[in-house]
Motif scaffolding. Structure first.
Motif, PDB file in Angstrom:
ATOM      1  N   ARG A   1       0.856  -1.182   0.000  1.00  0.00           N
ATOM      2  CA  ARG A   1       0.000   0.000   0.000  1.00  0.00           C
ATOM      3  C   ARG A   1       0.893   1.233   0.000  1.00  0.00           C
ATOM      4  O   ARG A   1       1.911   1.280   0.692  1.00  0.00           O
TER       5      ARG A   1
ATOM      6  N   VAL B   1       4.755   5.598   2.831  1.00  0.00           N
ATOM      7  CA  VAL B   1       4.069   6.870   3.044  1.00  0.00           C
ATOM      8  C   VAL B   1       4.859   7.965   2.348  1.00  0.00           C
ATOM      9  O   VAL B   1       6.035   8.187   2.655  1.00  0.00           O
TER      10      VAL B   1
ATOM     11  N   GLN C   1      -3.016  10.602   5.435  1.00  0.00           N
ATOM     12  CA  GLN C   1      -4.095   9.641   5.204  1.00  0.00           C
ATOM     13  C   GLN C   1      -4.131   8.611   6.317  1.00  0.00           C
ATOM     14  O   GLN C   1      -3.171   8.450   7.079  1.00  0.00           O
ATOM     15  N   SER C   2      -5.238   7.898   6.410  1.00  0.00           N
ATOM     16  CA  SER C   2      -5.388   6.830   7.397  1.00  0.00           C
ATOM     17  C   SER C   2      -5.692   5.526   6.678  1.00  0.00           C
ATOM     18  O   SER C   2      -6.177   5.530   5.542  1.00  0.00           O
ATOM     19  N   MET C   3      -5.369   4.435   7.340  1.00  0.00           N
ATOM     20  CA  MET C   3      -5.704   3.125   6.771  1.00  0.00           C
ATOM     21  C   MET C   3      -5.658   2.063   7.854  1.00  0.00           C
ATOM     22  O   MET C   3      -5.125   2.295   8.954  1.00  0.00           O
TER      23      MET C   3
ATOM     24  N   GLU D   1      -3.368   6.241  11.916  1.00  0.00           N
ATOM     25  CA  GLU D   1      -4.039   7.524  11.822  1.00  0.00           C
ATOM     26  C   GLU D   1      -3.013   8.571  11.399  1.00  0.00           C
ATOM     27  O   GLU D   1      -1.916   8.601  11.937  1.00  0.00           O
TER      28      GLU D   1
ATOM     29  N   LEU E   1       0.538   5.298   0.757  1.00  0.00           N
ATOM     30  CA  LEU E   1      -0.315   6.302   1.373  1.00  0.00           C
ATOM     31  C   LEU E   1       0.307   7.681   1.205  1.00  0.00           C
ATOM     32  O   LEU E   1       1.537   7.807   1.142  1.00  0.00           O
ATOM     33  N   LYS E   2      -0.533   8.669   1.188  1.00  0.00           N
ATOM     34  CA  LYS E   2      -0.041  10.040   1.244  1.00  0.00           C
ATOM     35  C   LYS E   2       0.009  10.475   2.714  1.00  0.00           C
ATOM     36  O   LYS E   2      -0.751   9.966   3.554  1.00  0.00           O
TER      37      LYS E   2
END
Lengths: 117, 115
Positions: free
Chosen positions: B11, B114, B17-19, B79, B13-14
């Motif tokens: 994955r 990230v 962002q959350s995931m 988070e 992410l920027k």
């Protein structure tokens, strides 16, 4: 608190040569000790463990380790390296349940083993 | 035998962002763990759980949250993702029935970047 230190982040041996990966631990109570192996892009797999029975422990793929309380060591050995042994190896320590309710393992930094043809 | 299953495997992410990283095991293990692996640093414990409804912090919990509503599932939530959370994340489980001598079973890992 317990901890483990692996001496040497990278070890290179020739095929057929002795493999020796070093692990020293620190613990205020008798520990449980483990060696795990990680092949590329995979999770870790248990090689062997010491749980206060025999001090010389044999594991899978011809590996063994000896618990030496006087030296606080748990070095991993294999008499003859094979190309398929190339991987990263982690030493880990845990404590009995009365000291460690969650069964947590603390890992060393890892040693990458390369095997030359 | 499925063992420990993690999703997603990769994955990107920027920042901010959350995931949620998913983890499920089918071995009826009470103990479950989340570790992160960074080069030269070994594995660091983020959170662990000794059973459904019970979780506790490990060595590096900041920026993460977990829940354990069932024996099988132990999701890890990030988070407000930060570049420092770029890592490979491993979920693991073990039985509580062998004292603390039992084998830790690992998933195949989730590689998070990230940017």
């Amino acid at each position: 608190a317990q901890s483990v230190t692996q001496l040497g982040s990278h070890v290179s041996v020739s095929e057929g040569a002795l493999v020796l990966l070093r692990c020293n631990y620190s613990s205020s109570v008798p520990p449980y000790l483990f060696w795990y192996v990680q092949y590329p892009n995979q999770g870790l797999q248990l090689l062997l463990k010491y749980t206060s029975a025999a001090t010389l422990v044999k594991g899978i793929n011809g590996f063994e380790a000896e618990f030496k309380k006087s030296e606080t060591s748990f070095h991993l050995t294999k008499p003859s390296a094979h190309m398929s042994d190339a991987a990263e190896y982690f030493c880990a320590v845990s404590l009995p349940r009365s000291y460690n309710q969650g069964g947590k393992l603390i890992f060393g930094q890892g040693t990458e083993l390369s095997v030359k043809p | 035998n499925a063992g420990v299953t993690q999703t997603p495997k990769f994955r990107i992410l920027k920042i901010g962002q959350s995931m949620t990283l998913q983890c499920t095991q089918d071995m009826n293990h009470n103990y479950m763990y989340w570790y992160r692996q960074d080069p030269g640093m070994g594995l660091k414990l983020i959170y662990y759980s000794v059973g459904a409804g019970i979780t506790d912090k490990g060595e590096v919990p900041n920026g993460y949250n977990v829940s354990r509503s069932t024996t099988e599932d132990f999701p890890l939530r990030l988070e407000l993702a930060a570049p420092s959370q770029t890592s490979v994340y491993f979920c693991a489980s073990r039985t509580s029935g062998q004292g603390n001598t039992g084998e830790l079973f690992f998933g195949e890992g989730s590689r998070l970047t990230v940017l």
